[in-house]
Scaffold this motif. Structure first.
Motif, PDB file in Angstrom:
ATOM      1  N   SER A  60       0.819  -1.217   0.000  1.00 36.07           N
ATOM      2  CA  SER A  60       0.000   0.000   0.000  1.00 36.07           C
ATOM      3  C   SER A  60       0.852   1.265   0.000  1.00 36.07           C
ATOM      4  CB  SER A  60      -0.931   0.011   1.221  1.00 36.07           C
ATOM      5  OG  SER A  60      -0.181  -0.060   2.426  1.00 36.07           O
ATOM      6  N   ASP A  61       2.156   1.124   0.260  1.00 41.51           N
ATOM      7  CA  ASP A  61       3.056   2.276   0.253  1.00 41.51           C
ATOM      8  C   ASP A  61       3.504   2.550  -1.186  1.00 41.51           C
ATOM      9  OD1 ASP A  61       4.452  -0.116   0.165  1.00 41.51           O
ATOM     10  OD2 ASP A  61       6.156   0.622   1.313  1.00 41.51           O
ATOM     11  N   MET A  62       2.626   3.211  -1.951  1.00 41.01           N
ATOM     12  CA  MET A  62       2.843   3.352  -3.390  1.00 41.01           C
ATOM     13  C   MET A  62       4.149   4.075  -3.711  1.00 41.01           C
ATOM     14  SD  MET A  62      -1.073   4.114  -4.649  1.00 41.01           S
ATOM     15  CE  MET A  62      -0.631   4.371  -6.374  1.00 41.01           C
ATOM     16  N   ALA A  63       4.522   5.059  -2.911  1.00 42.60           N
ATOM     17  CA  ALA A  63       5.751   5.801  -3.198  1.00 42.60           C
ATOM     18  C   ALA A  63       6.986   4.904  -3.058  1.00 42.60           C
ATOM     19  CB  ALA A  63       5.855   7.006  -2.274  1.00 42.60           C
ATOM     20  N   LYS A  64       7.056   4.145  -1.964  1.00 42.80           N
ATOM     21  CA  LYS A  64       8.205   3.265  -1.763  1.00 42.80           C
ATOM     22  C   LYS A  64       8.189   2.104  -2.761  1.00 42.80           C
ATOM     23  CE  LYS A  64       8.942   4.236   3.146  1.00 42.80           C
ATOM     24  NZ  LYS A  64       8.982   3.674   4.518  1.00 42.80           N
ATOM     25  N   ALA A  65       6.986   1.560  -3.016  1.00 36.49           N
ATOM     26  CA  ALA A  65       6.891   0.488  -4.003  1.00 36.49           C
ATOM     27  C   ALA A  65       7.324   0.983  -5.376  1.00 36.49           C
ATOM     28  CB  ALA A  65       5.465  -0.051  -4.057  1.00 36.49           C
ATOM     29  N   GLY A  66       6.896   2.204  -5.715  1.00 34.63           N
ATOM     30  CA  GLY A  66       7.283   2.784  -7.001  1.00 34.63           C
ATOM     31  C   GLY A  66       8.774   2.997  -7.115  1.00 34.63           C
ATOM     32  N   ALA A  67       9.412   3.398  -6.007  1.00 32.22           N
ATOM     33  CA  ALA A  67      10.871   3.580  -6.022  1.00 32.22           C
ATOM     34  C   ALA A  67      11.577   2.247  -6.251  1.00 32.22           C
ATOM     35  CB  ALA A  67      11.321   4.208  -4.705  1.00 32.22           C
ATOM     36  N   SER A  68      11.084   1.190  -5.622  1.00 32.39           N
ATOM     37  CA  SER A  68      11.674  -0.132  -5.831  1.00 32.39           C
ATOM     38  C   SER A  68      11.558  -0.564  -7.284  1.00 32.39           C
ATOM     39  CB  SER A  68      10.995  -1.162  -4.926  1.00 32.39           C
ATOM     40  OG  SER A  68      11.244  -0.891  -3.570  1.00 32.39           O
ATOM     41  N   MET A  69      10.394  -0.309  -7.885  1.00 30.93           N
ATOM     42  CA  MET A  69      10.201  -0.656  -9.292  1.00 30.93           C
ATOM     43  C   MET A  69      11.165   0.108 -10.193  1.00 30.93           C
ATOM     44  SD  MET A  69       6.039  -0.528  -9.420  1.00 30.93           S
ATOM     45  CE  MET A  69       5.034  -1.522  -8.322  1.00 30.93           C
ATOM     46  N   PHE A  70      11.439   1.347  -9.834  1.00 33.87           N
ATOM     47  CA  PHE A  70      12.297   2.185 -10.673  1.00 33.87           C
ATOM     48  C   PHE A  70      13.771   1.793 -10.561  1.00 33.87           C
ATOM     49  CE2 PHE A  70      14.727   6.007 -11.707  1.00 33.87           C
ATOM     50  CZ  PHE A  70      14.116   6.418 -12.886  1.00 33.87           C
ATOM     51  N   PHE A  71      14.219   1.485  -9.344  1.00 32.81           N
ATOM     52  CA  PHE A  71      15.656   1.326  -9.114  1.00 32.81           C
ATOM     53  C   PHE A  71      16.140  -0.123  -9.114  1.00 32.81           C
ATOM     54  CE2 PHE A  71      14.984   5.552  -7.141  1.00 32.81           C
ATOM     55  CZ  PHE A  71      15.930   6.263  -7.867  1.00 32.81           C
ATOM     56  N   ARG A  72      15.240  -1.094  -8.892  1.00 34.07           N
ATOM     57  CA  ARG A  72      15.709  -2.473  -8.698  1.00 34.07           C
ATOM     58  C   ARG A  72      15.279  -3.369  -9.866  1.00 34.07           C
ATOM     59  NH1 ARG A  72      13.600  -4.500  -3.155  1.00 34.07           N
ATOM     60  NH2 ARG A  72      14.837  -6.314  -3.802  1.00 34.07           N
ATOM     61  N   PRO A  73      16.238  -3.892 -10.630  1.00 35.54           N
ATOM     62  CA  PRO A  73      15.903  -4.761 -11.766  1.00 35.54           C
ATOM     63  C   PRO A  73      15.074  -5.979 -11.378  1.00 35.54           C
ATOM     64  CG  PRO A  73      18.199  -4.076 -11.877  1.00 35.54           C
ATOM     65  CD  PRO A  73      17.686  -3.630 -10.542  1.00 35.54           C
ATOM     66  N   SER A  74      15.336  -6.565 -10.198  1.00 33.92           N
ATOM     67  CA  SER A  74      14.570  -7.745  -9.796  1.00 33.92           C
ATOM     68  C   SER A  74      13.100  -7.412  -9.588  1.00 33.92           C
ATOM     69  CB  SER A  74      15.155  -8.340  -8.517  1.00 33.92           C
ATOM     70  OG  SER A  74      15.068  -7.418  -7.437  1.00 33.92           O
ATOM     71  N   VAL A  75      12.829  -6.234  -9.079  1.00 32.37           N
ATOM     72  CA  VAL A  75      11.438  -5.810  -8.883  1.00 32.37           C
ATOM     73  C   VAL A  75      10.782  -5.530 -10.220  1.00 32.37           C
ATOM     74  CG1 VAL A  75       9.925  -4.156  -7.727  1.00 32.37           C
ATOM     75  CG2 VAL A  75      12.036  -4.886  -6.621  1.00 32.37           C
ATOM     76  N   ARG A  76      11.524  -4.962 -11.144  1.00 29.19           N
ATOM     77  CA  ARG A  76      10.973  -4.708 -12.481  1.00 29.19           C
ATOM     78  C   ARG A  76      10.600  -6.016 -13.170  1.00 29.19           C
ATOM     79  NH1 ARG A  76      15.117  -0.769 -12.572  1.00 29.19           N
ATOM     80  NH2 ARG A  76      16.423  -1.973 -13.993  1.00 29.19           N
ATOM     81  N   ARG A  77      11.396  -7.055 -12.965  1.00 27.68           N
ATOM     82  CA  ARG A  77      11.057  -8.351 -13.557  1.00 27.68           C
ATOM     83  C   ARG A  77       9.769  -8.906 -12.946  1.00 27.68           C
ATOM     84  NH1 ARG A  77      16.786  -8.910 -13.465  1.00 27.68           N
ATOM     85  NH2 ARG A  77      16.738  -9.951 -11.426  1.00 27.68           N
ATOM     86  N   GLN A  78       9.631  -8.769 -11.636  1.00 31.66           N
ATOM     87  CA  GLN A  78       8.398  -9.220 -10.992  1.00 31.66           C
ATOM     88  C   GLN A  78       7.200  -8.408 -11.501  1.00 31.66           C
ATOM     89  OE1 GLN A  78       8.842  -9.350  -6.646  1.00 31.66           O
ATOM     90  NE2 GLN A  78      11.033  -9.744  -6.941  1.00 31.66           N
ATOM     91  N   LEU A  79       7.394  -7.109 -11.663  1.00 30.19           N
ATOM     92  CA  LEU A  79       6.335  -6.249 -12.170  1.00 30.19           C
ATOM     93  C   LEU A  79       5.903  -6.695 -13.560  1.00 30.19           C
ATOM     94  CD1 LEU A  79       4.647  -3.581 -11.944  1.00 30.19           C
ATOM     95  CD2 LEU A  79       6.601  -2.442 -13.030  1.00 30.19           C
ATOM     96  N   GLU A  80       6.861  -6.965 -14.436  1.00 28.00           N
ATOM     97  CA  GLU A  80       6.515  -7.410 -15.789  1.00 28.00           C
ATOM     98  C   GLU A  80       5.787  -8.745 -15.753  1.00 28.00           C
ATOM     99  OE1 GLU A  80       8.485  -8.285 -20.193  1.00 28.00           O
ATOM    100  OE2 GLU A  80       9.728  -7.438 -18.584  1.00 28.00           O
TER     101      GLU A  80
END
Length: 279
Positions: free
Chosen positions: A87-107
């Motif tokens: 629910s912490d959209m700002a922190k979650a969004g930062a993780s998506m932006f900076f961390r490749p592993s999170v971007r893979r999970q997002l995709e």
């Protein structure tokens, strides 16, 4: 020319929402709905949509305030200890932006939601995101990449004409539309460059959860030229799991089916439909 799409978000969230979508489409001005493919009443929503061939249905991409379509253990950085999206959209969004592993999970999760929509057998009319999370540049880029693989042709860009909003209700809080305006412009540019249909203007930010009869009539009487989307949140009541506090769900349903709103739509001389009808 005035083209108009009237959308209900959160289709599939609850039976109360699904009942309202069907009623507002059959007896009112609703032309489209955005489906939450991982929500409890999704199967019921899909069954109704197949019985309503003129209702245009799109994907309501959900990355907050819900459970993922994938098992939580496959997207550990997108969820909390309860397996719900963070629910912490700002922190979650930062993780998506900076961390490749999170971007893979997002995709992977976005792909899973598109695949779940494909499995419904419904035509994909449009895509938007719960809480407009696709204003986040990483989500937007992933949405474009994955969406193209599934035939995505139209995306909501929540660009609200603040001048019209002010004329209708000078006291309306405009902080959120003003705050999101720079991100909205960037999102529009990206979606247009990607060859996607986007509305010229959208109404729903300033009065989210409060699209009452007076607001809809006022918008329709001032409807600008071009392609307009009005998004709403109807339900037969607000007594369901996942209901947003303070949302006037039943009043929005009453507005969508009211005679004053129908008369205002007729006065506007707008053509109505979904994105597929105007793209």
């Amino acid at each position: 020319m005035k083209d108009l799409i009237v959308t209900a978000d959160d289709f599939g969230l609850a039976i109360e929402v699904n009942d309202a979508v069907e009623e507002a489409h059959a007896m009112g001005i609703l032309t489209a709905a955005s489906l939450m493919v991982g929500s409890p009443a999704c199967a019921d929503a899909v069954e109704r949509a197949h019985r309503l061939p003129k209702l245009r249905v799109g994907l309501h991409l959900t990355l907050v305030e819900a459970t993922p379509v994938l098992p939580p253990e496959l997207v550990p950085d997108l969820v909390d200890a309860n397996g719900m999206f963070r629910s912490d959209m700002a922190k979650a969004g930062a993780s998506m932006f900076f961390r490749p592993s999170v971007r893979r999970q997002l995709e992977d999760e976005i792909d899973a939601q598109f695949a779940a929509f494909l499995a419904t057998g419904l035509m994909l009319d449009h895509v938007n995101a719960h809480k407009h999370f696709h204003l986040h540049p990483t989500i937007a880029g992933t949405l474009i990449a994955v969406g193209h693989r599934y035939g995505m042709r139209a995306v909501r860009v929540p660009s609200e004409p603040l001048g019209i909003v002010r004329r209708i209700d000078p006291a309306s809080p405009l902080a959120i539309p003003a705050l999101t305006a720079p991100f909205t412009r960037m999102l529009r540019n990206r979606m247009v460059r990607a060859g996607l249909v986007v509305p010229d203007q959208v109404f729903g930010l300033a009065w989210s959860g409060a699209m009452t009869t007076d607001k809809l009539v006022a918008i329709l009487d001032r409807l600008p030229p071009g392609l307009t989307e009005i998004y709403t949140h109807p339900a037969t009541s607000g007594d369901f799991v996942g209901a947003a506090p303070g949302y006037r769900y039943a009043e929005e349903l009453a507005a969508l089916t009211s005679e004053p709103v129908k008369a205002a739509l007729e006065r506007s001389h707008a053509l109505t439909g979904g994105f597929a009808d105007f793209g």
